[in-house]
Each structure stands twice: as structure tokens, then as C-alpha cells.
Design a protein around this motif. Structure first.
Motif, PDB file in Angstrom:
ATOM      1  N   ARG B 194      -5.437   3.589  -8.288  1.00 38.54           N
ATOM      2  CA  ARG B 194      -5.213   3.016  -7.362  1.00 38.54           C
ATOM      3  C   ARG B 194      -5.492   1.425  -7.275  1.00 38.54           C
ATOM      4  N   LEU B 195      -6.180   0.889  -8.045  1.00 38.64           N
ATOM      5  CA  LEU B 195      -6.584  -0.548  -8.065  1.00 38.64           C
ATOM      6  C   LEU B 195      -5.394  -1.121  -8.519  1.00 38.64           C
ATOM      7  N   HIS B 196      -4.757  -0.693  -9.580  1.00 38.30           N
ATOM      8  CA  HIS B 196      -3.738  -1.390 -10.265  1.00 38.30           C
ATOM      9  C   HIS B 196      -2.558  -1.304  -9.275  1.00 38.30           C
ATOM     10  N   GLN B 197      -2.304  -0.339  -8.568  1.00 35.96           N
ATOM     11  CA  GLN B 197      -1.203  -0.154  -7.515  1.00 35.96           C
ATOM     12  C   GLN B 197      -1.460  -1.329  -6.288  1.00 35.96           C
ATOM     13  N   THR B 198      -2.783  -1.184  -5.978  1.00 32.84           N
ATOM     14  CA  THR B 198      -3.055  -2.430  -4.925  1.00 32.84           C
ATOM     15  C   THR B 198      -2.819  -3.784  -5.247  1.00 32.84           C
ATOM     16  N   ILE B 199      -3.165  -3.944  -6.477  1.00 35.38           N
ATOM     17  CA  ILE B 199      -3.164  -5.244  -6.972  1.00 35.38           C
ATOM     18  C   ILE B 199      -1.476  -5.572  -7.196  1.00 35.38           C
ATOM     19  N   ALA B 200      -0.906  -4.653  -7.875  1.00 36.05           N
ATOM     20  CA  ALA B 200       0.580  -5.145  -7.925  1.00 36.05           C
ATOM     21  C   ALA B 200       1.315  -5.184  -6.851  1.00 36.05           C
ATOM     22  N   GLN B 201       0.674  -4.314  -5.701  1.00 35.36           N
ATOM     23  CA  GLN B 201       1.365  -4.544  -4.292  1.00 35.36           C
ATOM     24  C   GLN B 201       1.210  -5.860  -3.931  1.00 35.36           C
TER      25      GLN B 201
END
Lengths: 221, 267
Positions: B194-201
């Protein structure tokens, strides 16, 4: 990740990213005068800086460098063999050829023409692949033989479809792109230097290498 | 012809992996491609199976004395692709100091490339920059038409790109160059994190369409291919890493269409 923690992370990220500047990255940078600099191929070898570099530098930007290989070798060119065919209108590979549509009537003659074009185009590309493979393996004998066959196939192609228009019109895979003709044959050093086939030569290939390749091709041809 | 610097002063963000595998994927499409290893660690060179320590001449010789050692003289063919490497060397680290007094220190690579391109055709040149913002990276940026910034989806990604932005701004005061961002590439993305998804977003929101749609997912086969000294498409074409870089090559070709058809498709 719980929703409140995720929300807190997003806020922190947003605060962080808001405090940074990315303008030059996103918008790009040009310190070259004028709207558009010339294409890199046309840019001078010596880049005259618009402003001198900030340190107490007095020397001009370095002198133009000697090219790694002479684009037009000054050495005596080998005489192409007598069977070389150069239709004058297609002597230069990169010369833009007008793509003149030729009306092809559906007839037995057109079918034969199409079959001939298909066979030659397929043969041309197969020979080019073999040439590339032989050069990559540094098999000079095989490469010379393939170069001869590529040239012979090109001579046949030039004899009835010099501009590549027929191949394009038939929709053949491997036809020259619009605006381009079939490459000229490469029986001499000068012709090879100007031919796109030269892109297949190893990066370390010099004039001697090309001469040896051509000599084998002449013998095979 | 496009010249792309793969740049980020942060180490370990897949600059070298991206240079090698994007280059190989472009070459596999018939484009004559040159890779330049500007990093004194020479990992690109080693990762493509070239032992830099055994070389008589490498890129540092070109930068220090281009008349004695033209770029063309150090090129190494890679695999059975129209792919060539200008190998790096530990001695590149000396260039930072030895080029200091030279007025043209930031133009050395650009001059060497222009000389090379007078006699040889390349459709793509990819430059693997070191994880620093010194003279070597300046050489890469000044020689380039485009920048590709790989970044991990980590919190410090923005700080890194801000620093790179500052460096480019400072370069505009003294050097003559034109460069644009080809794209930000999110690397080492972990599916399901989820962290990666959030930062990528967040990266996508800040950089908009400058972020590549393609992301490079974590894939152990990428690391294994480097040990084997081969680009991933020649090591395991079915691996997700290979597919990611194939997709990236397609996206790069859409974003910066080649000026001419690929060499091998032309003939």
C-alpha cells in the motif's frame, strides 16, 4: 494499513512534495539561443558556449576532434566489378524517392510480378540477416558471400522496382518505408560507406576490414 | 537520434538496470543503440559481461584525452544485438579531479559523441550516470536531449528530484545545453504494498504525464541476469522484468518517436 494512517501518510507526502521545486525538470531547460537548436547531427562539433563557464576559464572549448574514421576515405577506391548496376535515379539510398503509385491491374501478369517481388524481398531480408549474423560472429568469409548475395538481390530488385513503390503497393512486409528506395548496391568502399548496410559492420571495423569484406564479395559475385 | 541520460543522484534506484535493459529492448527492435557507462563503479559494464579491469582503454581515456582515444575506439559490441557499450572504469573517478581545470570539462562527452556520430549511426544513446551530481553527471546531462529519472516509490524520492532540479537550474547559468524530461520511471515497485501505491500515486499527481505508465516491478530475475552478464531479454524473456522493460521501450518510442526507422528494418 489503516485508513487514518494512510490519510496521515498522504498528507505528509503532500506537504513534503509541495515544499520542493521541480519546475526545471518538468518544463525542460534550454540555454541555447533561439527557439530550437539544430538537430544534433547538424550541430557543430565545437560547442561555442553562449556564456563562458563561471570559473576563471580562458581556454576556448576544445578544438574539433579528428573523426574516428574518415567518412569519405581518401584512399584509392577499388574499381567496382563490371556487373554492378546503378540505376542513376536510385544511386543514393537516402535520396528521397517520390512514391509514385503505379496502377496494378489484377491480372496474371500482376500476380507473377507480385510473386517475384515477394520472393525477392524475402530473399533480400534473409540475406541481410545472414550477413548481420556472419558479421556479428566475425566470420569474414561467410559475410563476404552474403554481401555478394545481398548485392545481387538488390540488382534484381532495382531492375523492376527501383523505388520500392511496387513492394509498398503490394503491401509486402519489408518494403522500404515511404519516401525511401531500395538501398544501392555496395560493391565498393565508397558505396558501402554510404549504404545502410554499413550499419551492420562491427563498431571496430576500419577501411581495411571493409576492403577485405568487399574482396571476398567480389570473388563470390 | 535521441540521447537519454538515466540520472538520479540517489544510488540503488535501478539506473544501471534501466540503462542496460531499456537499451537492449530498443536494440532488439532493430535500433542501433549505444550505452555509455559514466559511473566509476562500472556496474553497467560488468553487468553486460565486459570486464572493465581487463580493458586497455575505456571511457575515462576518452574524456581525458579524446584526440588520443576517440569514443569509437573503446566501443564493445554486446550480444547478438545492434547494441554497443562505451565501457566505464574505476579510473573515471579521476576525471572529476583531472578535468577540474578544463574549461570544456562538461562538454567532453558531448564532443566525443558528436565526433563519433560523424561516422557512425546510432538511433539511441543511453547514458548511465553516477549517483552524484559532479562533473561526470554534468557531462551526461549536457550531452543529452532527454532525461529519464528512475526512482523508487520511497518518501525521499521528491527530495532527490528537487536536488536534481536545483542542479539543472545551476547548470543553466554556465553551460550551453538543451534537455527535457522524458519521464520519471517508478522502479522496484512491490505489488500489493500500500505504501508503494500511495507514493506512486503522489508522484503521478506531482509530475502528471511525465511519469511513465510503465512501472518496473521487483523481480529477482533482473538481478540474476546481471550476474550472468546479459540483458534480461536475453536471459529470460518471459520474466516479468523483461516484460516491464519491453513495455518501457514501447512507451519510450511513443513518447520520443525515433527520427528514422530502425537501422535493421531499413535494410
Amino acid at each position: 494499513m489503516r485508513v487514518d494512517r494512510l490519510s496521515s501518510l498522504k498528507q505528509k507526502l503532500r506537504r513534503g512534495s509541495d515544499s520542493f521545486d521541480f519546475a526545471a525538470l518538468i518544463q525542460g531547460v534550454s540555454t541555447i539561443e533561439g527557439e530550437q537548436p539544430p538537430a544534433r547531427e547538424e550541430m557543430p562539433v565545437e560547442p561555442p558556449p553562449a556564456e563562458p563557464p563561471p570559473p576563471a576559464a580562458t581556454a576556448p572549448v576544445e578544438e574539433p576532434l579528428a573523426p574516428a574514421r574518415d567518412p569519405q576515405p581518401a584512399v584509392e577506391q577499388p574499381v567496382p566489378p563490371a556487373h554492378t548496376v546503378h540505376p542513376p535515379e536510385h544511386a543514393a539510398t537516402n535520396g528521397v524517392q517520390p512514391a509514385l503509385p503505379l496502377p496494378i491491374e489484377p491480372s496474371a501478369g500482376a500476380d507473377r510480378l507480385r510473386l517475384a517481388a515477394e520472393a525477392l524481398v524475402a530473399r533480400f531480408h534473409a540475406e541481410v540477416r545472414q550477413l548481420a549474423g556472419a558479421l556479428a560472429r566475425d566470420e569474414m568469409g561467410a559475410a563476404g558471400l552474403r554481401l555478394a548475395r545481398v548485392n545481387q538481390t538488390l540488382e534484381l530488385l532495382h531492375s523492376f522496382d527501383p523505388g520500392g513503390d511496387l513492394a509498398r503497393q503490394f503491401g509486402l512486409a519489408g518494403a522500404p518505408p515511404a519516401g525511401r528506395a531500395w538501398p544501392a548496391t555496395a560493391w565498393s568502399l565508397a558505396e558501402l560507406a554510404e549504404s545502410p548496410l554499413s550499419a551492420l559492420l562491427p563498431a571496430t571495423a576500419d577501411d581495411d576490414y571493409a576492403r577485405r569484406l568487399l574482396t571476398i564479395a567480389w570473388r563470390a559475385g | 537520434m535521441k540521447i537519454i541520460s538515466v540520472v538520479n543522484q540517489k544510488g540503488g534506484v535501478a539506473k544501471t538496470t534501466t540503462t542496460a535493459n531499456l537499451g537492449a529492448s530498443l536494440a532488439a527492435r532493430g535500433y542501433r543503440t549505444l550505452l555509455i557507462d559514466l559511473d566509476p563503479q562500472a556496474n553497467l559494464t560488468l553487468g553486460l559481461g565486459v570486464e572493465w579491469y581487463a580493458l586497455k582503454c575505456a571511457l575515462h581515456n576518452v574524456l581525458l584525452d579524446p584526440e588520443e582515444t576517440p569514443l569509437a575506439s573503446v566501443l564493445q559490441p554486446i550480444a547478438d544485438l545492434p547494441l554497443y557499450l562505451a565501457p566505464g572504469h574505476l579510473n573515471l573517478a579521476d576525471c572529476e579531479v583531472m578535468l577540474m581545470p578544463a574549461a570544456d570539462r562538461a562538454y567532453r562527452l558531448r564532443n566525443a559523441l558528436e565526433t563519433l556520430l560523424e561516422t557512425q549511426r546510432f538511433e539511441w544513446v543511453l547514458i548511465d550516470c553516477p549517483p552524484s551530481l559532479g562533473t561526470l553527471t554534468q557531462n551526461g546531462i549536457v550531452a543529452s536531449s532527454h532525461l529519464l529519472i528512475p526512482t523508487e516509490p520511497k518518501y525521499y524520492a521528491f527530495a532527490g528530484m528537487d536536488t536534481l532540479n536545483k542542479m539543472i537550474v545551476s547548470l543553466t547559468k554556465g553551460l550551453r545545453f538543451k534537455v527535457e524530461l522524458l519521464g520519471v520511471l517508478i522502479t522496484m515497485f512491490e505489488r500489493g504494498t500500500r505504501l508503494h501505491q500511495t507514493i506512486a500515486q503522489e508522484i503521478r499527481e506531482r509530475f502528471g504525464d511525465k511519469v511513465f505508465d510503465t512501472m518496473i516491478y521487483k523481480n529477482v530475475r533482473l538481478s540474476e541476469s546481471e550476474v550472468e552478464g546479459k540483458p534480461i531479454i536475453m536471459f529470460d524473456r518471459r520474466a516479468s522484468g523483461a516484460q516491464n522493460y519491453e513495455a518501457l521501450a514501447d512507451e519510450v518510442l511513443r513518447r520520443a518517436p525515433a527520427d528514422e526507422p530502425p537501422t535493421l528494418a531499413l535494410v
